[in-house]
Write a protein that holds these residues in place. Structure first.
Motif, PDB file in Angstrom:
ATOM      1  N   HIS A   1      66.922 -86.838  41.789  1.00  0.00           N
ATOM      2  CA  HIS A   1      67.921 -85.664  42.417  1.00  0.00           C
ATOM      3  C   HIS A   1      67.311 -84.218  42.008  1.00  0.00           C
ATOM      4  O   HIS A   1      67.447 -83.420  43.146  1.00  0.00           O
ATOM      5  CB  HIS A   1      69.276 -86.270  42.097  1.00  0.00           C
ATOM      6  CG  HIS A   1      70.299 -85.072  42.393  1.00  0.00           C
ATOM      7  ND1 HIS A   1      70.661 -84.810  43.739  1.00  0.00           N
ATOM      8  CD2 HIS A   1      70.931 -84.253  41.646  1.00  0.00           C
ATOM      9  CE1 HIS A   1      71.565 -83.679  43.722  1.00  0.00           C
ATOM     10  NE2 HIS A   1      71.572 -83.227  42.515  1.00  0.00           N
ATOM     11  N   ARG A   2      67.173 -84.017  40.641  1.00  0.00           N
ATOM     12  CA  ARG A   2      67.309 -82.545  40.456  1.00  0.00           C
ATOM     13  C   ARG A   2      65.788 -82.246  40.931  1.00  0.00           C
ATOM     14  O   ARG A   2      65.534 -80.762  41.284  1.00  0.00           O
ATOM     15  CB  ARG A   2      67.006 -82.514  38.878  1.00  0.00           C
ATOM     16  CG  ARG A   2      67.307 -81.332  38.469  1.00  0.00           C
ATOM     17  CD  ARG A   2      67.768 -81.039  36.989  1.00  0.00           C
ATOM     18  NE  ARG A   2      69.226 -81.801  36.884  1.00  0.00           N
ATOM     19  CZ  ARG A   2      70.426 -81.218  37.482  1.00  0.00           C
ATOM     20  NH1 ARG A   2      70.360 -80.306  37.903  1.00  0.00           N
ATOM     21  NH2 ARG A   2      71.417 -82.095  37.261  1.00  0.00           N
ATOM     22  N   LEU A   3      64.735 -82.866  41.327  1.00  0.00           N
ATOM     23  CA  LEU A   3      63.595 -82.343  42.020  1.00  0.00           C
ATOM     24  C   LEU A   3      63.930 -81.851  43.264  1.00  0.00           C
ATOM     25  O   LEU A   3      63.269 -80.628  43.651  1.00  0.00           O
ATOM     26  CB  LEU A   3      62.706 -83.642  42.347  1.00  0.00           C
ATOM     27  CG  LEU A   3      61.280 -83.138  42.982  1.00  0.00           C
ATOM     28  CD1 LEU A   3      60.589 -82.450  42.139  1.00  0.00           C
ATOM     29  CD2 LEU A   3      60.469 -84.559  43.245  1.00  0.00           C
ATOM     30  N   ASN A   4      65.049 -82.240  44.199  1.00  0.00           N
ATOM     31  CA  ASN A   4      65.528 -81.688  45.301  1.00  0.00           C
ATOM     32  C   ASN A   4      65.840 -80.341  44.918  1.00  0.00           C
ATOM     33  O   ASN A   4      65.484 -79.248  45.705  1.00  0.00           O
ATOM     34  CB  ASN A   4      66.350 -82.287  45.987  1.00  0.00           C
ATOM     35  CG  ASN A   4      66.057 -83.744  46.371  1.00  0.00           C
ATOM     36  OD1 ASN A   4      64.723 -84.140  46.249  1.00  0.00           O
ATOM     37  ND2 ASN A   4      66.843 -84.760  46.667  1.00  0.00           N
ATOM     38  N   VAL A   5      66.792 -79.979  43.826  1.00  0.00           N
ATOM     39  CA  VAL A   5      67.369 -78.718  43.505  1.00  0.00           C
ATOM     40  C   VAL A   5      66.462 -77.720  43.126  1.00  0.00           C
ATOM     41  O   VAL A   5      66.168 -76.675  43.556  1.00  0.00           O
ATOM     42  CB  VAL A   5      68.132 -79.030  42.383  1.00  0.00           C
ATOM     43  CG1 VAL A   5      68.963 -77.499  41.875  1.00  0.00           C
ATOM     44  CG2 VAL A   5      69.425 -80.007  42.748  1.00  0.00           C
ATOM     45  N   VAL A   6      65.158 -78.322  42.595  1.00  0.00           N
ATOM     46  CA  VAL A   6      64.078 -77.378  41.994  1.00  0.00           C
ATOM     47  C   VAL A   6      63.373 -76.993  43.068  1.00  0.00           C
ATOM     48  O   VAL A   6      63.018 -75.845  43.183  1.00  0.00           O
ATOM     49  CB  VAL A   6      63.373 -78.236  40.789  1.00  0.00           C
ATOM     50  CG1 VAL A   6      61.880 -77.254  40.571  1.00  0.00           C
ATOM     51  CG2 VAL A   6      64.179 -78.416  39.559  1.00  0.00           C
ATOM     52  N   LEU A   7      62.922 -77.898  43.931  1.00  0.00           N
ATOM     53  CA  LEU A   7      62.230 -77.492  45.214  1.00  0.00           C
ATOM     54  C   LEU A   7      63.128 -76.284  45.981  1.00  0.00           C
ATOM     55  O   LEU A   7      62.390 -75.567  46.442  1.00  0.00           O
ATOM     56  CB  LEU A   7      61.833 -78.836  45.811  1.00  0.00           C
ATOM     57  CG  LEU A   7      60.878 -79.766  45.231  1.00  0.00           C
ATOM     58  CD1 LEU A   7      60.624 -80.808  46.333  1.00  0.00           C
ATOM     59  CD2 LEU A   7      59.513 -78.972  45.479  1.00  0.00           C
ATOM     60  N   GLY A   8      64.155 -76.629  46.189  1.00  0.00           N
ATOM     61  CA  GLY A   8      65.020 -75.705  46.825  1.00  0.00           C
ATOM     62  C   GLY A   8      65.180 -74.279  46.326  1.00  0.00           C
ATOM     63  O   GLY A   8      65.010 -73.235  46.984  1.00  0.00           O
ATOM     64  N   LEU A   9      65.137 -74.216  44.973  1.00  0.00           N
ATOM     65  CA  LEU A   9      65.361 -72.716  44.302  1.00  0.00           C
ATOM     66  C   LEU A   9      63.725 -72.303  44.388  1.00  0.00           C
ATOM     67  O   LEU A   9      63.723 -70.999  44.731  1.00  0.00           O
ATOM     68  CB  LEU A   9      65.538 -73.180  42.698  1.00  0.00           C
ATOM     69  CG  LEU A   9      67.032 -73.457  42.558  1.00  0.00           C
ATOM     70  CD1 LEU A   9      67.184 -73.418  40.905  1.00  0.00           C
ATOM     71  CD2 LEU A   9      67.754 -72.092  42.762  1.00  0.00           C
ATOM     72  N   LEU A  10      62.637 -73.235  44.209  1.00  0.00           N
ATOM     73  CA  LEU A  10      61.442 -72.592  44.393  1.00  0.00           C
ATOM     74  C   LEU A  10      61.081 -72.120  45.589  1.00  0.00           C
ATOM     75  O   LEU A  10      60.638 -70.936  45.922  1.00  0.00           O
ATOM     76  CB  LEU A  10      60.296 -73.581  43.977  1.00  0.00           C
ATOM     77  CG  LEU A  10      60.261 -73.986  42.513  1.00  0.00           C
ATOM     78  CD1 LEU A  10      59.352 -75.262  42.106  1.00  0.00           C
ATOM     79  CD2 LEU A  10      60.034 -72.923  41.673  1.00  0.00           C
ATOM     80  N   ALA A  11      61.711 -72.642  46.633  1.00  0.00           N
ATOM     81  CA  ALA A  11      61.391 -72.447  48.129  1.00  0.00           C
ATOM     82  C   ALA A  11      62.296 -71.054  48.343  1.00  0.00           C
ATOM     83  O   ALA A  11      61.751 -70.338  49.014  1.00  0.00           O
ATOM     84  CB  ALA A  11      61.927 -73.492  49.077  1.00  0.00           C
ATOM     85  N   SER A  12      63.436 -71.047  47.684  1.00  0.00           N
ATOM     86  CA  SER A  12      64.199 -69.827  48.000  1.00  0.00           C
ATOM     87  C   SER A  12      63.615 -68.687  47.245  1.00  0.00           C
ATOM     88  O   SER A  12      63.724 -67.673  48.050  1.00  0.00           O
ATOM     89  CB  SER A  12      65.605 -70.050  47.403  1.00  0.00           C
ATOM     90  OG  SER A  12      66.341 -70.998  47.954  1.00  0.00           O
TER      91      SER A  12
ATOM     92  N   VAL B   1      59.044 -70.022  37.184  1.00  0.00           N
ATOM     93  CA  VAL B   1      59.417 -71.551  36.444  1.00  0.00           C
ATOM     94  C   VAL B   1      60.209 -71.430  35.307  1.00  0.00           C
ATOM     95  O   VAL B   1      61.406 -72.239  35.265  1.00  0.00           O
ATOM     96  CB  VAL B   1      57.959 -72.124  35.915  1.00  0.00           C
ATOM     97  CG1 VAL B   1      58.096 -73.279  35.038  1.00  0.00           C
ATOM     98  CG2 VAL B   1      57.197 -72.526  37.185  1.00  0.00           C
ATOM     99  N   LEU B   2      60.306 -70.563  34.517  1.00  0.00           N
ATOM    100  CA  LEU B   2      61.136 -70.416  33.364  1.00  0.00           C
ATOM    101  C   LEU B   2      62.450 -70.298  33.812  1.00  0.00           C
ATOM    102  O   LEU B   2      63.325 -70.807  33.279  1.00  0.00           O
ATOM    103  CB  LEU B   2      60.641 -69.201  32.489  1.00  0.00           C
ATOM    104  CG  LEU B   2      59.453 -69.116  31.645  1.00  0.00           C
ATOM    105  CD1 LEU B   2      59.090 -67.961  30.867  1.00  0.00           C
ATOM    106  CD2 LEU B   2      59.380 -70.450  30.721  1.00  0.00           C
ATOM    107  N   ALA B   3      62.898 -69.463  34.802  1.00  0.00           N
ATOM    108  CA  ALA B   3      64.165 -68.998  35.415  1.00  0.00           C
ATOM    109  C   ALA B   3      64.818 -70.413  35.879  1.00  0.00           C
ATOM    110  O   ALA B   3      65.711 -70.955  35.659  1.00  0.00           O
ATOM    111  CB  ALA B   3      64.113 -67.948  36.365  1.00  0.00           C
ATOM    112  N   VAL B   4      63.969 -71.163  36.726  1.00  0.00           N
ATOM    113  CA  VAL B   4      64.361 -72.475  37.353  1.00  0.00           C
ATOM    114  C   VAL B   4      64.557 -73.296  36.259  1.00  0.00           C
ATOM    115  O   VAL B   4      65.607 -74.145  36.342  1.00  0.00           O
ATOM    116  CB  VAL B   4      63.275 -72.794  38.291  1.00  0.00           C
ATOM    117  CG1 VAL B   4      63.881 -74.254  38.927  1.00  0.00           C
ATOM    118  CG2 VAL B   4      63.378 -71.806  39.721  1.00  0.00           C
ATOM    119  N   ALA B   5      63.653 -73.368  35.198  1.00  0.00           N
ATOM    120  CA  ALA B   5      63.901 -74.471  34.234  1.00  0.00           C
ATOM    121  C   ALA B   5      65.359 -74.207  33.512  1.00  0.00           C
ATOM    122  O   ALA B   5      66.016 -75.087  33.041  1.00  0.00           O
ATOM    123  CB  ALA B   5      62.849 -74.423  33.343  1.00  0.00           C
TER     124      ALA B   5
END
Length: 264
Positions: free
Chosen positions: A192-203, A132-136
């Motif tokens: 829009h950024r929710l999509n980016v965050v979900l993509g990073l979390l999934a990755s 979470v910290l890295a994605v944020a």
């Protein structure tokens, strides 16, 4: 599509995954590997079983909580830091502070998200908190740039100068007053950024960085069963549909709500 129908459709698309994430764990059955793998849908298992012999319906009902919690935590953290930083530097009279912050954030902005996740994996920094910290942190630079751009014009208005001359506190002028002016663009960007965050979390989950491989998380579940797509399509397509519905729903609700406010 008018704003009301857009909000209604978005609410349905958004409400479905949220309802599953919030109520699903209360009504789900066991998620243990207690059955033969890749069973087809039946009365006992309406969506069949996955590659580990777990009930797919139970996994779907329990897998949304971690997705919502991690995504919301990363978004809240990134916008709490990014918006405050942007509003603070816009109100600065010393331009070198503004320029210095932007150049520093450019360094973070240039880092590919997957590269940061791979560094976490190499450093053995696994778990939801480092993730979470890295994605944020990765989302802070674009949030600062967008908020700063939206705040430049409101921060230069005559009313701001008048408030400062009347002795209004600096934080009330540049954080509260200017912050209200940038609320619309920030909300649109958050959708829009929710999509980016979900993509990073999934990755990250695909790389084995975030959650444990046996966690009942939608992204983890998709990764574990992707090779069995044609043998057990429900194990992949149902969580995919819930993630897509979550992303489309939040964007549709925000866009339609803001469009309706502009018409008024």
């Amino acid at each position: 599509m008018n704003s009301r129908s857009g909000v209604a459709l978005g609410s349905v698309l958004l409400g479905g995954p949220l309802l599953v994430a919030l109520i699903g764990p209360l009504v789900a059955g066991s998620t243990r590997s207690s059955y033969p793998p890749l069973l087809p849908p039946s009365a006992q298992h309406p969506l069949g079983t996955d590659v580990l012999g777990r009930d797919v319906l139970a996994l779907v009902l329990t897998g949304g909580t971690s997705v919502v919690v991690l995504a919301v935590a990363a978004l809240v953290l990134s916008y709490s830091v990014g918006v405050l930083l942007a509003l603070a530097v816009v109100g600065q009279r010393r331009r070198w502070v503004d320029e210095g912050l932007l150049r520093l954030l450019d360094v973070v902005l240039a880092l590919p998200g997957l590269l940061v996740l791979l560094v976490l994996a190499a450093a053995d920094r696994n778990g939801p908190v480092p993730l979470v910290l890295a994605v944020a942190v990765l989302q802070v630079p674009p949030v600062v740039r967008l908020t700063r751009s939206a705040a430049l014009e409101p921060a230069c208005r005559t009313v701001v100068e008048a408030m400062l001359q009347q002795g209004e506190p600096w934080w009330r002028v540049h954080i509260v007053h200017t912050g209200r002016s940038v609320l619309g663009p920030v909300l649109v960007d958050a959708g829009h950024r929710l999509n980016v965050v979900l993509g990073l979390l999934a990755s990250a989950n695909f790389l084995g960085i975030g959650l444990a491989p046996d966690t009942s998380d939608w992204a983890v579940h998709i990764e574990r069963n992707r090779e069995a797509l044609f043998l057990q399509p429900a194990a992949v397509l149902v969580p995919c549909a819930l993630l897509a519905s979550l992303c489309v729903g939040i964007n549709l609700v925000v866009d339609s709500a803001l469009a309706g406010r502009e018409v008024k």
